[in-house]
Write an enzyme that holds these catalytic residues in place. Sequence first.
Site, PDB file in Angstrom:
ATOM      1  N   CYS A  54      -9.883  26.083 -66.404  1.00 27.63           N
ATOM      2  CA  CYS A  54     -10.813  26.827 -65.340  1.00 27.63           C
ATOM      3  C   CYS A  54     -11.941  26.270 -65.245  1.00 27.63           C
ATOM      4  O   CYS A  54     -12.488  26.029 -64.240  1.00 27.63           O
ATOM      5  CB  CYS A  54     -10.659  28.418 -65.687  1.00 27.63           C
ATOM      6  SG  CYS A  54     -11.806  29.244 -64.782  1.00 27.63           S
ATOM      7  N   CYS A  99     -10.549  26.000 -61.567  1.00 26.14           N
ATOM      8  CA  CYS A  99     -11.156  26.935 -60.558  1.00 26.14           C
ATOM      9  C   CYS A  99     -12.625  26.658 -60.264  1.00 26.14           C
ATOM     10  O   CYS A  99     -12.743  26.440 -59.238  1.00 26.14           O
ATOM     11  CB  CYS A  99     -11.246  28.375 -61.198  1.00 26.14           C
ATOM     12  SG  CYS A  99      -9.604  28.855 -62.401  1.00 26.14           S
ATOM     13  N   LYS A 107     -13.434  22.977 -58.821  1.00 33.86           N
ATOM     14  CA  LYS A 107     -12.358  23.124 -57.466  1.00 33.86           C
ATOM     15  C   LYS A 107     -13.447  23.935 -56.484  1.00 33.86           C
ATOM     16  O   LYS A 107     -13.603  23.305 -55.299  1.00 33.86           O
ATOM     17  CB  LYS A 107     -11.171  23.944 -57.626  1.00 33.86           C
ATOM     18  CG  LYS A 107     -10.548  24.016 -56.323  1.00 33.86           C
ATOM     19  CD  LYS A 107      -9.547  25.162 -56.404  1.00 33.86           C
ATOM     20  CE  LYS A 107      -9.960  26.383 -56.576  1.00 33.86           C
ATOM     21  NZ  LYS A 107      -8.822  27.328 -56.790  1.00 33.86           N
ATOM     22  N   TYR A 159      -0.828  26.213 -53.961  1.00 31.16           N
ATOM     23  CA  TYR A 159      -2.233  26.391 -53.515  1.00 31.16           C
ATOM     24  C   TYR A 159      -3.018  25.236 -54.066  1.00 31.16           C
ATOM     25  O   TYR A 159      -4.018  24.976 -53.212  1.00 31.16           O
ATOM     26  CB  TYR A 159      -2.850  27.923 -54.123  1.00 31.16           C
ATOM     27  CG  TYR A 159      -3.082  27.719 -55.481  1.00 31.16           C
ATOM     28  CD1 TYR A 159      -4.591  27.606 -55.891  1.00 31.16           C
ATOM     29  CD2 TYR A 159      -1.960  28.109 -56.542  1.00 31.16           C
ATOM     30  CE1 TYR A 159      -4.939  27.699 -57.390  1.00 31.16           C
ATOM     31  CE2 TYR A 159      -2.325  28.058 -57.933  1.00 31.16           C
ATOM     32  CZ  TYR A 159      -3.712  27.712 -58.320  1.00 31.16           C
ATOM     33  OH  TYR A 159      -3.993  27.972 -59.760  1.00 31.16           O
ATOM     34  N   GLU A 176      -5.393  23.572 -51.141  1.00 27.98           N
ATOM     35  CA  GLU A 176      -7.021  23.341 -51.274  1.00 27.98           C
ATOM     36  C   GLU A 176      -7.577  21.919 -51.273  1.00 27.98           C
ATOM     37  O   GLU A 176      -8.428  21.599 -50.480  1.00 27.98           O
ATOM     38  CB  GLU A 176      -7.122  24.212 -52.640  1.00 27.98           C
ATOM     39  CG  GLU A 176      -6.962  25.670 -52.647  1.00 27.98           C
ATOM     40  CD  GLU A 176      -7.143  26.349 -54.051  1.00 27.98           C
ATOM     41  OE1 GLU A 176      -7.278  27.453 -53.888  1.00 27.98           O
ATOM     42  OE2 GLU A 176      -7.131  25.621 -55.189  1.00 27.98           O
ATOM     43  N   HIS A 227     -19.300  48.420 -40.073  1.00 26.82           N
ATOM     44  CA  HIS A 227     -19.293  47.741 -38.736  1.00 26.82           C
ATOM     45  C   HIS A 227     -20.579  46.886 -38.481  1.00 26.82           C
ATOM     46  O   HIS A 227     -21.620  47.610 -38.886  1.00 26.82           O
ATOM     47  CB  HIS A 227     -18.952  48.781 -37.425  1.00 26.82           C
ATOM     48  CG  HIS A 227     -19.014  48.067 -36.077  1.00 26.82           C
ATOM     49  ND1 HIS A 227     -17.975  47.594 -35.723  1.00 26.82           N
ATOM     50  CD2 HIS A 227     -19.958  48.075 -35.175  1.00 26.82           C
ATOM     51  CE1 HIS A 227     -18.121  47.036 -34.596  1.00 26.82           C
ATOM     52  NE2 HIS A 227     -19.225  47.493 -34.097  1.00 26.82           N
ATOM     53  N   GLU A 233     -13.350  45.851 -41.763  1.00 28.32           N
ATOM     54  CA  GLU A 233     -13.300  47.138 -40.982  1.00 28.32           C
ATOM     55  C   GLU A 233     -11.991  47.539 -40.612  1.00 28.32           C
ATOM     56  O   GLU A 233     -11.209  48.393 -40.550  1.00 28.32           O
ATOM     57  CB  GLU A 233     -14.228  47.466 -40.165  1.00 28.32           C
ATOM     58  CG  GLU A 233     -14.042  46.707 -38.790  1.00 28.32           C
ATOM     59  CD  GLU A 233     -15.346  47.133 -37.916  1.00 28.32           C
ATOM     60  OE1 GLU A 233     -15.602  48.295 -37.615  1.00 28.32           O
ATOM     61  OE2 GLU A 233     -16.024  46.174 -37.424  1.00 28.32           O
TER      62      GLU A 233
END
Length: 462
Positions: free
Chosen positions: A44, A49, A52, A180, A184, A439, A444
């Site tokens: 990682c 992670c 990356k 993934y 990526e 908002h 939302e």
Amino acid sequence: MTQYDYDLFVIGAGSGGVRAARMAKRHGAGKVAVAEEYRVGGTCVIRGCVPKKLLVYASEFSKQFKLAESYGWDVGESTFSWEKLIEAKDAEIDRLSGIYWRNLSNSGVEIVEDRAVLDDAHTIRLVNSGKTVTADKILIAVGGAPFVPDIEGAELGITSNEAFHLETLPEHVVIAGGGYIACEFAQIFQGMGSKVCQVYRGDTVLRGFDDDIRSQVHSELVRSGVRVITHTVFEKIEDLGGGKKRVHLKNGNHVDADMVMYAIGRKPYVDGLGLENAGVELTENGAIKVDPYSKTTAENIYAVGDVTDRVNLTPVAIREGAAFAATVFGGKPSAYDHSDIASAVFTQPPVGSVGLSEADARKEFKNIDIYKTSFRPMKLSLTNIESRMMMKLVVDGDTQRVLGVHIVGPDAPEMIQLAGIAVKAGLTKDQYDAACAVHPTSAEELVTMNEKWTPPELKAAE
Ligand SMILES: Cc1cc2nc3c(=O)[nH]c(=O)nc-3n(C[C@H](O)[C@H](O)[C@H](O)COP(=O)(O)OP(=O)(O)OC[C@H]3O[C@@H](n4cnc5c(N)ncnc54)[C@H](O)[C@@H]3O)c2cc1C
């Protein structure tokens, strides 16, 4: 009673191993050591992670510059230096690895810089020093390693491990895979200016995710300029000289590139670990077999993280490591619950996903309600960029419990962390709706979708 050199010996100073060693000390374990053959921090921090995401940030700027122009900015001519980026990234990874190192030693954990293998259930051999040590309990947290295909010329390609250390930015890139990491990296290189071709054996990338996420990410890849070739795989790679390679595909076509990368999955990193000497058995898929408490088939040996191939994500390895320490040293048997784990894919736009996909929910539940929406994110309204945001709620029609939340669009990874709390808590659609919207945001929509979506085939029958 037998005296061992260590109460706990951890093999692998990655996400799971580091957390387990530190928590074991916190629970009062006596002598604890962790062996690391490469760099403290594990995949990682060193080559997963974290680096990356730094590369993702770097690659996003090319799009941000275009966006800025639509908002009145003149950004002038921009240039990009791969060398500068990698230097800065390396400095940050050194800093983080140093923090991991200090946290371990400040917790009283001994760090052994060596490759460790098992001679028997209580004996660990340190390969480089040639020393052997003994331990009462052993934790295997050695992670995974990338698959390399068994094809002619395979040695001409690289994996994600090497992608973080390229000397120059390749002009033409071919990436094998549709998971993934493949998606990526396709957009990382594409965003930095490389021409990217992604070759995938299936028809839509991101197998295992909700179908709406898959089709959205697939079309965004194509829209961003990545050439995606489906329904085929690499047959062989030919060296054309001068750094150029030709990838021959099973469908009879070929693609030329300066860099060929495999991102076709990862496997538990158990080769040569001596598991057979210690009575540690593997599953059919080559992962270490464990019970819910991460205990292997050897009474005193446990395993956590990617090497057990349960859910291969950093936070999961960390939780499994903590549960192991609580079970073995904290007197509190703890089995980590692997359900409803939220995760992200850092494509551009990114993905956030938690809980059941629509397809899985339909297999498990009789009545499923789907709420979904697709719209242009507000930030793009002044631009001519056609990228869209997709949001979807998968709801049990009988109880109204929200079983899954799936998002593709800006900030989806940040949103899904919070949606993950709601899904894990088992909240119902009514309870989502009771929350007032914030908002103007994209998020939302998660509390304002009020019309059930009907599949086209059912709509036709209505
Ligand atoms: C490119 C890439 C991107 C990723 N992105 C994400 C992401 O965005 N989010 C996410 O959650 N996860 C991501 N992951 C997955 C994540 O990195 C892993 O799930 C996580 O690191 C697993 O932790 P671990 O403790 O099981 O193993 P690792 O972190 O892999 O640690 C294992 C350690 O053991 C060491 N080791 C191995 N064998 C021995 C031995 N015999 N002796 C001594 N030391 C040994 C290794 O050198 C390594 O340091 C990514 C992975 C990759 C490859």
